[in-house]
Design a protein around this motif. Structure first.
Motif, short mmCIF file in Angstrom:
data_model
loop_
_atom_site.label_atom_id
_atom_site.label_comp_id
_atom_site.label_asym_id
_atom_site.label_seq_id
_atom_site.Cartn_x
_atom_site.Cartn_y
_atom_site.Cartn_z
N SER A 4 15.12 -8.74 -51.95
CA SER A 4 15.78 -8.89 -50.67
C SER A 4 15.21 -8.11 -49.79
O SER A 4 15.88 -7.43 -48.72
CB SER A 4 17.07 -9.01 -50.98
N PRO A 6 13.78 -6.22 -46.77
CA PRO A 6 13.64 -6.74 -45.32
C PRO A 6 12.30 -6.78 -44.61
O PRO A 6 11.48 -6.10 -45.36
CB PRO A 6 14.73 -5.92 -44.64
N GLN A 10 14.01 -0.03 -43.05
CA GLN A 10 14.57 0.76 -42.30
C GLN A 10 14.39 2.22 -42.47
O GLN A 10 14.05 2.50 -43.62
CB GLN A 10 16.13 0.60 -42.24
N LEU A 12 15.04 6.01 -43.47
CA LEU A 12 15.94 6.61 -44.41
C LEU A 12 16.54 7.99 -43.49
O LEU A 12 17.53 8.91 -43.89
CB LEU A 12 15.52 7.23 -45.54
N TYR A 13 16.01 8.11 -42.43
CA TYR A 13 16.39 9.33 -41.79
C TYR A 13 16.92 8.81 -40.00
O TYR A 13 16.30 7.96 -39.68
CB TYR A 13 15.25 10.47 -41.29
N ALA A 14 17.91 9.59 -39.44
CA ALA A 14 18.42 9.09 -38.27
C ALA A 14 18.27 10.32 -37.29
O ALA A 14 18.83 11.46 -37.84
CB ALA A 14 19.62 8.61 -38.26
N ASP A 281 36.96 1.51 -34.64
CA ASP A 281 36.54 0.88 -35.63
C ASP A 281 37.19 1.56 -36.76
O ASP A 281 36.92 1.15 -38.06
CB ASP A 281 34.70 1.44 -35.88
N LYS B 8 33.64 -3.05 -38.91
CA LYS B 8 32.34 -2.38 -38.15
C LYS B 8 31.32 -3.62 -38.47
O LYS B 8 31.25 -4.07 -39.48
CB LYS B 8 31.92 -1.31 -38.78
N ASP B 12 23.69 -1.28 -42.40
CA ASP B 12 22.42 -1.76 -43.04
C ASP B 12 22.21 -1.32 -44.38
O ASP B 12 22.91 -0.27 -45.06
CB ASP B 12 21.28 -0.70 -42.34
N THR B 13 21.47 -1.99 -45.00
CA THR B 13 21.17 -1.88 -46.49
C THR B 13 19.81 -1.44 -46.88
O THR B 13 19.13 -1.66 -46.03
CB THR B 13 21.59 -3.02 -47.45
N THR B 14 19.64 -0.85 -47.72
CA THR B 14 18.07 -0.44 -48.28
C THR B 14 17.46 -1.82 -48.69
O THR B 14 15.99 -1.55 -48.71
CB THR B 14 18.04 0.82 -49.23
N GLY B 15 18.04 -2.81 -48.85
CA GLY B 15 17.38 -3.87 -49.49
C GLY B 15 17.27 -4.03 -50.83
O GLY B 15 16.99 -4.90 -51.47
N HIS B 16 17.78 -3.04 -51.38
CA HIS B 16 17.77 -2.83 -52.83
C HIS B 16 18.98 -3.67 -53.39
O HIS B 16 20.28 -3.47 -52.81
CB HIS B 16 17.85 -1.33 -53.64
N ASN B 25 22.23 1.94 -46.62
CA ASN B 25 21.33 2.82 -46.08
C ASN B 25 22.21 3.67 -44.94
O ASN B 25 22.43 3.47 -43.93
CB ASN B 25 20.15 2.13 -45.49
N PRO B 27 21.51 6.75 -43.32
CA PRO B 27 20.35 7.77 -43.21
C PRO B 27 20.93 9.20 -42.78
O PRO B 27 21.79 9.71 -42.29
CB PRO B 27 19.94 6.99 -41.69
N LEU B 28 19.99 9.98 -43.36
CA LEU B 28 20.05 11.43 -43.38
C LEU B 28 20.02 11.68 -42.11
O LEU B 28 18.94 11.27 -41.51
CB LEU B 28 19.16 12.06 -44.48
N PRO B 29 20.68 12.87 -41.69
CA PRO B 29 20.06 13.23 -40.29
C PRO B 29 18.75 13.75 -40.21
O PRO B 29 18.44 14.59 -41.21
CB PRO B 29 21.08 14.55 -39.99
N ARG B 30 17.88 13.62 -39.24
CA ARG B 30 16.57 13.95 -39.23
C ARG B 30 16.43 15.53 -39.29
O ARG B 30 15.54 16.19 -40.02
CB ARG B 30 15.92 13.34 -38.31
N TRP B 31 17.26 16.11 -38.57
CA TRP B 31 17.34 17.74 -38.31
C TRP B 31 17.35 18.22 -39.88
O TRP B 31 16.86 19.41 -40.04
CB TRP B 31 18.22 18.27 -37.46
N TRP B 32 17.94 17.56 -40.74
CA TRP B 32 18.40 17.93 -42.04
C TRP B 32 16.94 18.39 -42.88
O TRP B 32 16.71 18.94 -43.58
CB TRP B 32 19.71 17.32 -42.75
N LEU B 33 16.29 17.06 -42.32
CA LEU B 33 15.15 16.88 -43.23
C LEU B 33 14.07 18.11 -42.67
O LEU B 33 13.50 18.45 -43.55
CB LEU B 33 14.50 15.41 -42.76
#
Lengths: 478, 287
Positions: A4, A6, A10, A12-14, A281, B8, B12-16, B25, B27-33
């Motif tokens: 499945s 996609p 997407q 993994l970081y936002a 929400d 809501k 999103d899902t990771t597709g797994h 999914n 997502p981790l905050p990018r600043w954390w990365l």
């Protein structure tokens, strides 16, 4: 594994979504202004309050004197061996947080947490300099770095830095005489630790209040997670009356002819939110229950002639009741229930205990440590001598003379190191260590028995105030 | 908590997907990365700057040359420098007057305790209780005197040693070569009776004569000892080597020769000697 995947994976970081809270008026906003002024006022002003304690003692009302190991709080003076007062206050703080969280949810986060208070202050500054939400959004989106943008940004950052420096600066005043330190700071005579502390606190205040903001609450702070475990169905949280508001204006349901609810989808609640969420929400972990969305929505409801309270403080049981067409429980019933009463009782119990301890504590204090290496010494006449390290604390602000005596065995007599007398002077506000000898003559029971219980007494030679400590005398067991 | 009033948009899902279970999914905050990357960069700098890689004999030194051993040396030097003034005061003050100076006495007692534990505890014990052949420093019996000056002299020069010409010196003859066995038995009985230990009366009476002829010159006619010769008091309750018949007899026959090294000169500074003397003096026996 199911296939499945996609088409476009997407990330993994936002990236952080910048938040531009809009100005809001209302009772909760006013309450938050009052709390901010009081909290910051206490923080900045406290070190400057003077309190006369007589000569040779600091005249600062609140002082954590680390060098002398004393804590001064107005008329109260805590010595290191009375650290249980601090432990007691921490227990009270913990119970207080339990109480408030179980009754009012994340009220600490929304109103009193330093992160919230300083962020609120920084947003206020930001609004003064760069304008309200829309102006700030425009400035944010403006790619070109023109003179105006540079001027606004620099003004904002410098103002933030000044506030941050004042914040870090105020902190160090709690640890030493404030007026002296202020002069020393500006004449570059203060201790490097003072400058380092100010620098670190200035940096963290500037960064946390100006840039990290809600990221601290969402990702760095453990308290939101702990609080979630303390809430129950009677806890008041900020919620949206979805059964009243939905279907909202412009929704698919309304377009297909359903009757529109009270929500006109004006986004006022979203625009004022300092953590950038949509309360519609539902309850979510980002929400610090600052209640600004309540103020924003009430304002709109009033303007469109609908009853207030589309967004409101409510408990889970209210939601169930209202959906079932029943009246919600009155607020006081949410607040006064066995759990909160138990927390209040425990909190008061610790508080009363501390106050009692404060009033009954003696202002002479003695600790006795028998010397165990060796347990006894044989003297040339065959007497058996034990040594004790006696610490006498004089918490009076003048020198006092104490008589020492021993009871428990009339054969045992007392002698002091370094003086032929049985009394010593302890200087004002000091602890004195004195070696005390107890001597049992040869043949006395105490000299032969393995242990004899004895009691050491001290007596103030002037006012007759007494204290004692029980200890043991070790004889030559043969 | 409260049931979500509105769903809501499905996250999103990771597709797994395993057995119908999907993984969201969040997502981790990018600043954390970026903080992770910053930690890696910091770690790289750290292994270059500080001792890090273990080699055969020692670890890589690191460009900052940081070492706890060097830091301790610096701290010791700083402490030494900080104490220089009070040490000078201690070394030059009138010995007998130090006890009246609370600051100096307090410093000397603390410093003396440290010196004692380094240099004296091996023989006299960490609590100064002594051991067989090593005097207890807490009691009120002193072989060579218990005033502060006496203790100071003993610490500085030691007892019966070759290193210091001013060492305290005396020597008891081994009476096994001088007295008859019967006389030895008599004098041992006499000496033991002096401490209140009842013995055979006829032996004691005979022993008194032997004592007066052979021992009283040093130990005194009342056997009270003599601190100027380091002759112990034989009439008190304290025995350095033991007070039973066999031990006392052994002492008379073979004599004793306890030694103590001098602490002056190369070992300890004058301030340290004074400090440890003051420390010992306030343990309970000081005169």
């Amino acid at each position: 594994m199911a296939d499945s995947q996609p088409d476009t994976p997407q990330s993994l970081y936002a990236a952080r979504e910048p938040v531009f809270p809009k100005k809001v008026y209302g009772k909760f906003r006013n309450l938050k202004w009052v709390i901010m002024i009081v909290a910051l006022g206490i923080y900045y002003v406290t070190p400057w309050i003077r309190w006369d304690r007589g000569p040779s003692l600091p005249d600062q009302a609140v002082l954590l004197d680390l060098a002398e190991r004393r804590f001064f709080f107005f008329w109260i003076e805590i010595w290191p061996h009375e650290f249980y007062f601090v432990a007691g206050l921490l227990v009270m703080a913990g119970l207080g947080l339990f109480l408030f969280t179980s009754a009012l949810g994340r009220v600490w986060c929304g109103y009193a947490c330093p992160q919230t208070v300083w962020t609120d202050l920084f947003i206020l500054v930001e609004r003064w300099i760069e304008g309200d939400r829309n102006a700030r959004l425009r400035l944010h989106r403006q790619k070109k770095l023109d003179v105006r943008k540079v001027r606004l940004r620099l003004t904002k950052w410098i103002t933030w830095l000044l506030i941050a420096a004042a914040t870090g600066g105020a902190w160090v005043f709690y640890f030493t005489d404030a007026p002296t330190l202020l002069v020393d700071l500006f004449t570059l005579n203060a201790h490097p630790i003072a400058y380092t502390t100010i620098a670190v606190l200035t940096g963290t205040t500037f960064f946390f209040g100006g840039f990290a903001r809600e990221q601290i609450c969402i990702y760095a702070c453990p308290w939101p997670r702990i609080q979630a475990a303390m809430m129950d169905e009677d806890t008041l949280t900020v919620g949206y009356r979805e059964w009243r508001g939905e279907p909202r204006k412009n929704s698919e349901a309304v377009k297909q002819g359903a009757e529109q609810g009270d929500c006109i989808d004006c986004m006022a609640c979203v625009n004022v939110c300092p953590v950038g969420i949509d309360i519609r929400d539902g309850q979510q972990l980002e929400c610090i229950t600052c209640a600004l969305c309540i103020d924003a929505c009430d304002d709109i409801m009033e303007k469109i002639g609908k009853p207030r309270g589309l967004i409101d403080y409510m408990a889970f049981t209210d939601e169930v009741n209202e959906r079932g067409g029943k009246a919600p429980k009155p607020i006081w019933k949410h607040i006064f229930r066995p759990r909160t009463i138990l927390y209040t009782a425990l909190w008061s119990l610790v508080g009363v205990g501390l106050v009692v301890a404060l009033f009954i504590r003696s202002d002479i204090d003695m600790t006795v440590a028998p010397v165990r290496n060796p347990t006894f010494v044989t003297l040339s006449d065959g007497s058996i001598r034990n040594t004790y390290e006696v610490r006498l604390r004089n918490k009076h602000h003048e020198a006092r003379r104490f008589n020492l005596a021993v009871t428990g065995d009339p054969a045992v007599r007392l002698q002091l190191e370094g003086t032929p007398y049985s009394s010593i002077t302890v200087p004002a506000d000091e602890m004195r260590l004195q070696r005390v000898y107890l001597i049992a003559p040869p043949g006395a029971e105490a000299a032969r028995d393995e242990r004899t219980d004895v009691r050491l007494w001290i007596e103030d030679t002037l006012n007759g105030e007494r204290a004692y400590k029980d200890t043991v005398f070790n004889g030559k067991d043969n | 908590m409260a049931k979500k009033p509105i769903k809501k948009q499905d996250p999103d899902t990771t597709g797994h997907e395993w057995d119908g279970i999907q993984e969201y999914n969040n997502p981790l905050p990018r600043w954390w990365l970026w903080t992770f990357y910053a930690c890696i960069v910091w770690a790289l700098w750290y292994v270059i700057a500080y001792p890090a890689w273990p080699l055969i004999n020692e670890a890589t030194a690191g460009y900052k040359g940081w070492s706890t051993r060097a830091n301790i040396a610096v701290e010791l030097a700083e402490a030494e420098a900080a104490n220089a003034e009070i040490n000078a005061r201690l070394a030059s003050a009138d010995l007998t007057a130090i006890a009246d100076d609370a600051e100096l006495q307090g410093y000397a007692t603390s410093a003396g305790a440290a010196v004692y534990k380094t240099w004296c505890a091996q023989c006299h014990g960490s609590g100064a209780a002594g051991a067989k052949g090593y005097p207890n420093l807490q009691d009120d019996a002193w072989l060579w005197g218990g005033t502060i000056e006496d203790i100071h002299y003993t610490v500085a020069h030691g007892i019966r040693n070759e290193e210091d010409a001013d060492a305290r010196y005396s020597e008891m003859p081994a009476f096994g070569d001088i007295l008859e066995p019967a006389q030895i038995e008599e004098v041992v009985n006499y000496v033991m009776s002096l401490s209140g230990d009842p013995q055979d009366a006829s032996l004691v009476a005979a022993g008194e004569t032997v004592f007066m002829d052979n021992c009283a010159a040093c130990h005194g006619e009342q056997a009270q000892g003599d601190i100027y010769q380091g002759a112990p008091n034989l009439s008190d309750a304290i025995w350095l080597y033991g007070g039973d018949y066999e031990t006392v007899k052994h002492t008379v026959v073979n004599a004793r020769y306890g030694v103590m090294p001098p602490m002056g000169g190369a070992e300890l500074s004058e301030a340290e000697i004074r400090a440890v003397a003051l420390y010992v003096h306030q343990l309970g026996g000081g005169e």
